[in-house]
Write an enzyme that holds these catalytic residues in place. Sequence first.
Site, mmCIF file in Angstrom:
data_model
loop_
_atom_site.group_PDB
_atom_site.id
_atom_site.type_symbol
_atom_site.label_atom_id
_atom_site.label_comp_id
_atom_site.label_asym_id
_atom_site.label_seq_id
_atom_site.Cartn_x
_atom_site.Cartn_y
_atom_site.Cartn_z
ATOM 1 N N CYS A 82 -1.027 12.727 -5.461
ATOM 2 C CA CYS A 82 -2.533 12.098 -5.312
ATOM 3 C C CYS A 82 -2.565 11.204 -4.022
ATOM 4 O O CYS A 82 -3.146 11.471 -2.849
ATOM 5 C CB CYS A 82 -2.138 10.629 -6.381
ATOM 6 S SG CYS A 82 -3.296 9.787 -6.772
ATOM 7 N N ARG A 111 -11.727 10.643 -2.458
ATOM 8 C CA ARG A 111 -10.684 10.061 -3.692
ATOM 9 C C ARG A 111 -11.291 9.242 -4.535
ATOM 10 O O ARG A 111 -12.294 9.436 -4.845
ATOM 11 C CB ARG A 111 -10.655 8.297 -2.371
ATOM 12 C CG ARG A 111 -10.147 8.685 -0.848
ATOM 13 C CD ARG A 111 -9.614 7.732 -0.374
ATOM 14 N NE ARG A 111 -11.308 6.950 0.472
ATOM 15 C CZ ARG A 111 -11.201 5.518 -0.199
ATOM 16 N NH1 ARG A 111 -10.345 4.502 -0.517
ATOM 17 N NH2 ARG A 111 -12.669 5.357 -0.368
ATOM 18 N N HIS A 176 0.811 14.339 -10.957
ATOM 19 C CA HIS A 176 2.136 13.430 -10.237
ATOM 20 C C HIS A 176 2.803 14.411 -11.145
ATOM 21 O O HIS A 176 3.421 13.094 -12.038
ATOM 22 C CB HIS A 176 1.851 11.706 -10.728
ATOM 23 C CG HIS A 176 0.954 11.020 -9.632
ATOM 24 N ND1 HIS A 176 1.392 10.318 -8.903
ATOM 25 C CD2 HIS A 176 -0.694 10.290 -10.762
ATOM 26 C CE1 HIS A 176 0.035 9.651 -8.790
ATOM 27 N NE2 HIS A 176 -1.431 9.702 -9.529
ATOM 28 N N GLU A 178 5.930 13.836 -10.181
ATOM 29 C CA GLU A 178 7.060 12.877 -10.479
ATOM 30 C C GLU A 178 7.416 11.760 -11.640
ATOM 31 O O GLU A 178 7.955 11.177 -12.325
ATOM 32 C CB GLU A 178 7.069 11.608 -9.586
ATOM 33 C CG GLU A 178 6.396 10.800 -9.164
ATOM 34 C CD GLU A 178 4.965 11.609 -8.597
ATOM 35 O OE1 GLU A 178 3.890 12.532 -9.009
ATOM 36 O OE2 GLU A 178 3.580 10.336 -8.573
#
Lengths: 197, 306
Positions: A82, A111, A176, A178
């Site tokens: 990201c 972005r 993401h 994670e």
Amino acid sequence: MTGSPVVGVLALQGDVREHLAALAAADTAARPVRRPEELAEVDGLVLPGGESTTMSRLAVLFGLLEPLRERVAAGMPVYGTCAGMILLADKILDPRSGQETVGGIDMIVRRNAFGRQNESFEAAVDVASVPGGPVEGLFIRAPWVESVGARAEVLAEYDGHVVAVRQRNALATSFHPELTGDHRLHALFADMVRAVN
Amino acid sequence: MSTLPSTPQSTGAPATGTARVKRGMAEQLKGGVIMDVVDAEQARIAEDAGAVAVMALERVPADIRKDGGVARMSDPNMIEEIIGAVSIPVMAKSRIGHFVEAQVLQALGVDYIDESEVLTPADEVNHSDKFAFTTPFVCGATNLGEALRRVAEGAAMIRSKGEAGTGNVVEAVRHLRQIKNEIARLRGFDTNELYAAAKDLRAPYELVKEVAELGRLPVVLFSAGGVATPADAALMRQLGAEGVFVGSGIFKSGDPAKRAAAIVKATTFYDDPKVIADASRNLGEAMVGIDCDTLPEGERYANRGW
């Protein structure tokens, strides 16, 4: 190399703890990095999710930007999620004035391309070089890759937009992993670190 | 574009507003500073100083205290101007239990809604049902039970209440210590004791069990209320806050841009006194501040909500 490779997580701001946990699960010795001398000690580095403008500003403020550029240019394996993807882009389509990137991947990113928080979403994403079925993609005010150069390899697209890219030792995803408990992308990155060291 | 023919194409239906998407958004803000701003110019100053998000509101808490009267959601025009001025996330406040203000904020496209005790509560029994929204919510808490009741209603982020608009960090310290101490106590309980603990905390058993296992809240915990200096911000982080809201402390001070940047620096390097010392030099005047002991009971915002 013997033992686990040491992988840092840039800890200026963002979801550092989740990356440290995912890297530990991928059999690396994970540690936070906030200073140039800490950067010098790691075999690879994760640029976490967070606010890209804040992170780049803090990297400049604390004298980390140039050391980061040097290490990445010298081939240190690096993985950005990201905001981290934005930091790894050679070019930002719509940068905040003065917004710096580390660079390392020949790509242009947009972005917040998928929208604001209300448009943030999760969806299954198939990623080349990640076996075992699609990963759970968590896209949070996420960027996408507008275009890539010849040296960058596109690993995944979602809804027609590039969301995962690899260029030699640099890996980047719009989403993401994670935050999901699925550590396959971190395992892929850990392999990249082991291959170099 | 040099897309390889082998690139997998994914087109599965996207799911918006899930718990992971809402909580995950707050995870991205960790280690950062969220600043109260009242117009586009302040928002740009905050962004340039390194804020991870801004809170758009018409009056900072110090002025709400001074002016008195009913404090409500801000003017949509002002919120939209701020959304247009910066690329970092924009939060805005609704009154406690005023779910229509929250609906309006969601329609305006704010990134996070703060169901806030700083505004005058609209319902003295019920908080808003936060699961009914795609936009995530942050809520204030003074203790663990209150924090978990808000999470049970769908809050995706918790902050200490502190005592907003006072420039006095004492209440934020009290609330954060209270939450951390109660979590530490849960860690020591065996499974038999967790049922009674849930009853004492007046919080759902499943959440109490989750906290006991994790050793932290299931959502991100920030500090809010009374932070006025870089050392205040670092104190809150050393006490366990994962980031810091700063309300009146920046734009009620002598040199907002400098103070904002200094608080950001001290929040990142919260455990490095040398960095905090450097950040604290020559910041000009801090906001004046109020001794919380002199605040009449009726003017304590932390008593609002339950």
